[in-house]
Design an enzyme around this catalytic site. Structure first.
Site, PDB file in Angstrom:
ATOM      1  N   HIS A  79      -2.189 -13.321  -7.079  1.00 43.73           N
ATOM      2  CA  HIS A  79      -3.930 -14.081  -7.046  1.00 43.73           C
ATOM      3  C   HIS A  79      -4.287 -15.198  -7.938  1.00 43.73           C
ATOM      4  O   HIS A  79      -4.299 -15.825  -7.237  1.00 43.73           O
ATOM      5  CB  HIS A  79      -4.680 -12.830  -7.415  1.00 43.73           C
ATOM      6  CG  HIS A  79      -4.549 -11.633  -5.733  1.00 43.73           C
ATOM      7  ND1 HIS A  79      -3.865 -10.748  -6.315  1.00 43.73           N
ATOM      8  CD2 HIS A  79      -4.711 -11.169  -4.165  1.00 43.73           C
ATOM      9  CE1 HIS A  79      -4.672  -9.647  -5.085  1.00 43.73           C
ATOM     10  NE2 HIS A  79      -4.399 -10.004  -4.361  1.00 43.73           N
TER      11      HIS A  79
ATOM     12  N   GLN B 128       1.366 -15.192   8.257  1.00 43.91           N
ATOM     13  CA  GLN B 128      -0.581 -15.555   7.560  1.00 43.91           C
ATOM     14  C   GLN B 128      -1.240 -17.297   7.317  1.00 43.91           C
ATOM     15  O   GLN B 128      -1.674 -17.779   7.676  1.00 43.91           O
ATOM     16  CB  GLN B 128      -0.907 -14.482   6.618  1.00 43.91           C
ATOM     17  CG  GLN B 128      -2.818 -15.114   6.287  1.00 43.91           C
ATOM     18  CD  GLN B 128      -2.740 -13.953   5.103  1.00 43.91           C
ATOM     19  OE1 GLN B 128      -2.844 -12.721   5.530  1.00 43.91           O
ATOM     20  NE2 GLN B 128      -2.976 -14.330   4.101  1.00 43.91           N
TER      21      GLN B 128
ATOM     22  N   SER C 137       2.725  -6.961  -5.246  1.00 40.63           N
ATOM     23  CA  SER C 137       0.895  -6.551  -4.235  1.00 40.63           C
ATOM     24  C   SER C 137      -0.019  -5.485  -4.691  1.00 40.63           C
ATOM     25  O   SER C 137       0.795  -4.504  -5.856  1.00 40.63           O
ATOM     26  CB  SER C 137       1.799  -6.191  -2.701  1.00 40.63           C
ATOM     27  OG  SER C 137       1.164  -5.147  -2.326  1.00 40.63           O
TER      28      SER C 137
ATOM     29  N   ARG D 285      -0.476  -3.894  -2.910  1.00 35.93           N
ATOM     30  CA  ARG D 285       0.089  -1.856  -1.971  1.00 35.93           C
ATOM     31  C   ARG D 285       1.035  -1.757  -3.446  1.00 35.93           C
ATOM     32  O   ARG D 285       1.672  -0.413  -3.683  1.00 35.93           O
ATOM     33  CB  ARG D 285       0.199  -2.101  -0.886  1.00 35.93           C
ATOM     34  CG  ARG D 285      -0.961  -2.761  -0.177  1.00 35.93           C
ATOM     35  CD  ARG D 285      -0.541  -2.068   1.532  1.00 35.93           C
ATOM     36  NE  ARG D 285      -1.638  -2.321   2.313  1.00 35.93           N
ATOM     37  CZ  ARG D 285      -1.897  -3.256   3.019  1.00 35.93           C
ATOM     38  NH1 ARG D 285      -1.949  -4.693   2.819  1.00 35.93           N
ATOM     39  NH2 ARG D 285      -3.063  -2.922   4.130  1.00 35.93           N
TER      40      ARG D 285
HETATM   41  P1  AMP Z   1      -4.691  -9.867  -0.796  1.00 36.49           P
HETATM   42  O1  AMP Z   1      -5.739  -9.787  -1.647  1.00 36.49           O
HETATM   43  O2  AMP Z   1      -2.942  -9.258  -0.409  1.00 36.49           O
HETATM   44  O3  AMP Z   1      -4.841 -10.213   0.530  1.00 36.49           O
HETATM   45  O4  AMP Z   1      -3.738 -11.772  -0.850  1.00 36.49           O
HETATM   46  C1  AMP Z   1      -4.607 -12.842  -0.931  1.00 36.49           C
HETATM   47  C2  AMP Z   1      -4.139 -13.262  -1.232  1.00 36.49           C
HETATM   48  O5  AMP Z   1      -3.008 -13.735  -1.435  1.00 36.49           O
HETATM   49  C3  AMP Z   1      -3.038 -14.273  -0.065  1.00 36.49           C
HETATM   50  O6  AMP Z   1      -2.868 -15.088  -0.017  1.00 36.49           O
HETATM   51  C4  AMP Z   1      -1.675 -13.907  -0.258  1.00 36.49           C
HETATM   52  O7  AMP Z   1      -0.585 -14.269   0.183  1.00 36.49           O
HETATM   53  C5  AMP Z   1      -1.537 -14.275  -1.597  1.00 36.49           C
HETATM   54  N1  AMP Z   1      -0.889 -13.308  -2.298  1.00 36.49           N
HETATM   55  C6  AMP Z   1      -0.845 -11.878  -2.195  1.00 36.49           C
HETATM   56  N2  AMP Z   1       0.669 -11.216  -3.608  1.00 36.49           N
HETATM   57  C7  AMP Z   1       1.388 -12.628  -3.940  1.00 36.49           C
HETATM   58  C8  AMP Z   1       2.224 -13.056  -4.074  1.00 36.49           C
HETATM   59  N3  AMP Z   1       3.058 -11.903  -4.961  1.00 36.49           N
HETATM   60  N4  AMP Z   1       2.453 -14.196  -5.080  1.00 36.49           N
HETATM   61  C9  AMP Z   1       2.142 -14.995  -4.286  1.00 36.49           C
HETATM   62  N5  AMP Z   1       0.608 -14.946  -3.467  1.00 36.49           N
HETATM   63  C10 AMP Z   1       0.613 -13.804  -3.295  1.00 36.49           C
END
Ligand code: AMP
Length: 270
Positions: free
Chosen positions: A37, A154, A186, A188
């Site tokens: 993020h 996405q 992630s 998760r």
């Molecule tokens: P999320 O909080 O998982 O919904 O992710 C929010 C944003 O952060 C989305 O655009 C994801 O693709 C991006 N994102 C999450 N994990 C990563 C990562 N490891 N590398 C780059 N972007 C990420």
């Protein structure tokens, strides 16, 4: 750094910022922020945004009934500190109740790119994503929004939504940030036991070892051998997301697999 908790307060501020000629960037997230993020916030900074708005919202509409909405990790205090450190100028922390008023009945549906992959396995997921992201765009008036390539499907769907609904803004897609081990970062990952984490390494490893002409079945086998339950391993055209016959330039291989109860995704473009 400003903190907004209602859609109205963010929208009012963003409108005023636009009138002052400010360039606004939006980074939509579900919080529990990690370096993936933060790389998006840094990207917005590198692109010389005057205002960088990070939204932190676990959007109930994009979770299926048997998914992890309730237990999705949340840590507002840590998220605020990380946003500040990474260079955000505003954070938006709405609640489901003020994002979805009683009787909310308008949703945004992308009808082509969201048919396969995660769209097929998580019915209604991208409808929830498109709806909340469209709302965030209307609230933050961004000149551009930054998404991560980790959620490849996405990002493609959001680009299509911006094109087809004429949002006056650009979508920027930033690279996947990984742990040293290769595991894609992630929120998760926090669910994973040490043993599951070890199994999960097979995802990035098998994608890394995959060569043009290689087989997605071999990737699936490797994941199962490592103890993961494969949701899908598919090779698609990188733009249309239509199934591709073989791994080659212009295709992307996407993986979704369960380590225990935790669903992980990753991908690699060729
Ligand atoms: P999320 O909080 O998982 O919904 O992710 C929010 C944003 O952060 C989305 O655009 C994801 O693709 C991006 N994102 C999450 N994990 C990563 C990562 N490891 N590398 C780059 N972007 C990420």
């Amino acid at each position: 750094m400003k903190i907004f908790r209602t859609p109205q307060s963010l929208q009012k501020w963003a409108r005023a910022a636009k009138l002052e000629g400010k360039k606004i960037a939006l980074v939509p997230t579900m919080g529990y922020l990690h370096e993936g993020h933060l790389s998006l916030i840094k990207k917005a900074k590198a692109m010389k945004a005057d205002e960088i708005v990070v939204s932190v919202f676990v959007n109930p509409v994009q979770f299926g009934p048997n998914e992890d909405y309730e237990k999705y990790p949340r840590d507002e205090k840590a998220d605020l500190a990380k946003c500040m450190e990474a260079g955000a100028t505003a954070v938006f922390f709405p609640t489901p109740a003020n994002m979805y008023l009683p009787g909310h009945s308008v949703y945004v549906n992308e009808e082509s790119l969201s048919k396969g992959l995660c769209g097929a396995r998580r019915p209604g997921h991208f409808r929830g994503v498109c709806t909340v992201v469209a709302k965030l765009f209307n609230l933050a008036h961004p000149d551009f929004a930054v998404f991560g390539r980790k959620d490849y499907q996405q990002a493609q769907i959001i680009k299509r939504m911006v094109r087809d609904l004429n949002f006056d803004m650009k979508i920027v897609v930033a690279p996947i940030v990984r742990e040293k081990s290769g595991l894609a970062k992630s929120s998760r990952n926090t669910y994973l036991s040490e043993a599951e984490k070890t199994s999960a390494l097979a995802i990035s490893r098998s994608l890394k070892n995959l060569k043009p002409g290689g087989s997605v079945q071999a990737v699936a086998k490797e994941l199962e051998k490592a103890g993961l339950k494969v949701d899908y391993v598919e090779c698609v055209d990188s733009e249309s997301l239509e199934p591709a016959k073989k791994v080659a330039k212009g295709t992307t291989v996407l993986v979704a697999a369960f380590a225990g109860k935790t669903r992980l995704i990753d991908n690699r473009s060729f």
